[in-house]
Design a protein around this motif. Structure first.
Motif, PDB file in Angstrom:
ATOM      1  N   GLN A   1       0.892  -1.063   0.095  1.00  0.00           N
ATOM      2  CA  GLN A   1       0.038   0.090  -0.044  1.00  0.00           C
ATOM      3  C   GLN A   1       0.938   1.327   0.173  1.00  0.00           C
ATOM      4  OE1 GLN A   1      -2.272  -0.503   3.561  1.00  0.00           O
ATOM      5  NE2 GLN A   1      -3.993  -0.944   2.494  1.00  0.00           N
ATOM      6  N   ALA A   2       0.369   2.286  -0.812  1.00  0.00           N
ATOM      7  CA  ALA A   2       1.022   3.648  -0.583  1.00  0.00           C
ATOM      8  C   ALA A   2       0.647   4.212   0.530  1.00  0.00           C
ATOM      9  CB  ALA A   2       0.710   4.288  -1.851  1.00  0.00           C
ATOM     10  N   ARG A   3       1.575   4.749   1.281  1.00  0.00           N
ATOM     11  CA  ARG A   3       1.279   5.100   2.933  1.00  0.00           C
ATOM     12  C   ARG A   3       2.065   6.631   3.001  1.00  0.00           C
ATOM     13  NH1 ARG A   3      -0.390   1.494   6.738  1.00  0.00           N
ATOM     14  NH2 ARG A   3      -1.072   3.458   7.890  1.00  0.00           N
ATOM     15  N   GLN A   4       1.334   7.564   3.370  1.00  0.00           N
ATOM     16  CA  GLN A   4       2.214   8.763   3.677  1.00  0.00           C
ATOM     17  C   GLN A   4       2.500   8.910   5.016  1.00  0.00           C
ATOM     18  OE1 GLN A   4       1.722  11.333   1.309  1.00  0.00           O
ATOM     19  NE2 GLN A   4       0.635   9.825  -0.043  1.00  0.00           N
ATOM     20  N   VAL A   5       3.917   9.674   5.036  1.00  0.00           N
ATOM     21  CA  VAL A   5       4.656   9.642   6.319  1.00  0.00           C
ATOM     22  C   VAL A   5       4.932  10.910   6.212  1.00  0.00           C
ATOM     23  CG1 VAL A   5       6.562   9.017   7.796  1.00  0.00           C
ATOM     24  CG2 VAL A   5       5.346   7.353   6.519  1.00  0.00           C
ATOM     25  N   ASP A   6       4.566  12.073   7.623  1.00  0.00           N
ATOM     26  CA  ASP A   6       5.284  13.150   7.630  1.00  0.00           C
ATOM     27  C   ASP A   6       6.184  13.352   8.618  1.00  0.00           C
ATOM     28  OD1 ASP A   6       5.254  15.809   7.504  1.00  0.00           O
ATOM     29  OD2 ASP A   6       3.178  16.494   8.429  1.00  0.00           O
ATOM     30  N   ALA A   7       7.376  13.138   8.230  1.00  0.00           N
ATOM     31  CA  ALA A   7       8.616  13.252   9.258  1.00  0.00           C
ATOM     32  C   ALA A   7       9.683  13.849   8.093  1.00  0.00           C
ATOM     33  CB  ALA A   7       8.958  11.958   9.501  1.00  0.00           C
ATOM     34  N   GLY A   8      10.839  14.034   9.012  1.00  0.00           N
ATOM     35  CA  GLY A   8      12.139  14.434   8.286  1.00  0.00           C
ATOM     36  C   GLY A   8      12.553  13.391   7.368  1.00  0.00           C
ATOM     37  N   PRO A   9      13.535  13.785   6.361  1.00  0.00           N
ATOM     38  CA  PRO A   9      14.237  12.821   5.349  1.00  0.00           C
ATOM     39  C   PRO A   9      15.163  11.891   6.160  1.00  0.00           C
ATOM     40  CG  PRO A   9      14.957  15.144   5.178  1.00  0.00           C
ATOM     41  CD  PRO A   9      13.902  15.436   5.902  1.00  0.00           C
ATOM     42  N   ASP A  10      15.706  12.162   7.080  1.00  0.00           N
ATOM     43  CA  ASP A  10      16.730  11.534   7.625  1.00  0.00           C
ATOM     44  C   ASP A  10      15.990  10.560   8.791  1.00  0.00           C
ATOM     45  OD1 ASP A  10      18.570  12.671   6.170  1.00  0.00           O
ATOM     46  OD2 ASP A  10      19.108  14.193   7.526  1.00  0.00           O
ATOM     47  N   THR A  11      15.042  10.693   8.808  1.00  0.00           N
ATOM     48  CA  THR A  11      14.027   9.797   9.796  1.00  0.00           C
ATOM     49  C   THR A  11      14.290   8.254   9.460  1.00  0.00           C
ATOM     50  OG1 THR A  11      12.418  11.517  10.238  1.00  0.00           O
ATOM     51  CG2 THR A  11      12.024   9.237  11.164  1.00  0.00           C
ATOM     52  N   PRO A  12      14.748   7.506  10.537  1.00  0.00           N
ATOM     53  CA  PRO A  12      14.837   5.998  10.032  1.00  0.00           C
ATOM     54  C   PRO A  12      13.580   5.614   9.685  1.00  0.00           C
ATOM     55  CG  PRO A  12      16.237   6.748  11.825  1.00  0.00           C
ATOM     56  CD  PRO A  12      15.321   7.892  11.774  1.00  0.00           C
ATOM     57  N   LEU A  13      13.686   4.634   8.541  1.00  0.00           N
ATOM     58  CA  LEU A  13      12.406   4.042   8.253  1.00  0.00           C
ATOM     59  C   LEU A  13      11.783   3.293   9.466  1.00  0.00           C
ATOM     60  CD1 LEU A  13      10.331   2.709   6.087  1.00  0.00           C
ATOM     61  CD2 LEU A  13      12.241   1.121   5.983  1.00  0.00           C
ATOM     62  N   LEU A  14      12.579   2.793  10.500  1.00  0.00           N
ATOM     63  CA  LEU A  14      12.101   2.009  11.535  1.00  0.00           C
ATOM     64  C   LEU A  14      11.051   3.056  12.352  1.00  0.00           C
ATOM     65  CD1 LEU A  14      11.792  -0.156  13.928  1.00  0.00           C
ATOM     66  CD2 LEU A  14      14.148   0.723  14.715  1.00  0.00           C
ATOM     67  N   TRP A  15      11.305   4.090  12.493  1.00  0.00           N
ATOM     68  CA  TRP A  15      10.394   5.087  13.435  1.00  0.00           C
ATOM     69  C   TRP A  15       9.222   5.533  12.683  1.00  0.00           C
ATOM     70  CZ3 TRP A  15      11.395   3.660  17.836  1.00  0.00           C
ATOM     71  CH2 TRP A  15      12.582   3.616  18.302  1.00  0.00           C
TER      72      TRP A  15
END
Ligand code: FES
Ligand code: FES
Length: 153
Positions: A10-24
């Motif tokens: 699924q395409a999911r939207q995440v609002d976070a900084g570009p360096d945020t680890p994928l884990l978080w």
């Protein structure tokens, strides 16, 4: 900043900084908490997901890079190898505390997808980066062999 990532098909939207680890992004933003934090330094394997079909440490992938990847987490893993691993894990009571087991299952499933009948050496190599503080390694190895048997039956 909004990023779109492909997670579990699924395409999911995440609002976070570009360096945020994928884990978080997975845990905090998408609430996919089956993927665990252990070390944050690519040393334990607790955060293992599949990226384009191969196991990868999600603590090491910046969110901006993840936009180009097909990501599968423990919540979305499917297919005959994953089913066989789940069945073997239940049959042999592989987990103890369970904390590391999402990562173990992701690595074990990728191994079986690549190799239908892995040897002990194959298992040692593929599972090398997945640490278990409860030392369930002997059951993990037995579980992978059992899953291979289930698949071959
Ligand atoms: S949390 Fe990613 S390898 Fe340990
Ligand atoms: S089952 Fe406890 S850390 Fe692996």
């Amino acid at each position: 900043m909004a990023f779109e990532i492909n997670v579990n098909g699924q395409a999911r939207q995440v609002d976070a900084g570009p360096d945020t680890p994928l884990l978080w992004a997975l845990r905090d933003e998408l609430k996919l908490t089956g993927t665990k934090f252990g070390c944050g330094q690519a040393l334990c394997g607790a955060c293992t997901v599949h990226v384009d079909g191969a196991p990868a440490r999600s603590c090491q992938i910046p969110l901006a890079d993840a936009t180009k990847m097909k990501i599968v987490t423990i919540e979305g893993i499917a297919g005959k190898e994953a089913e066989a691993i789940r069945a073997a894990w239940r049959e042999l009571d592989v987990p103890q505390c369970g904390y590391c087991q999402s990562g173990q299952i992701m690595s074990a499933t990728a191994l079986l997808q690549a190799k239908a009948k892995p040897t002990d050496a194959d298992i040692d190599e593929a599972m090398d980066g997945n640490v278990c503080r409860c030392a369930t390694y002997h059951r993990i190895r037995a579980g992978i062999h059992r899953a291979a048997e289930i698949l071959g039956a």
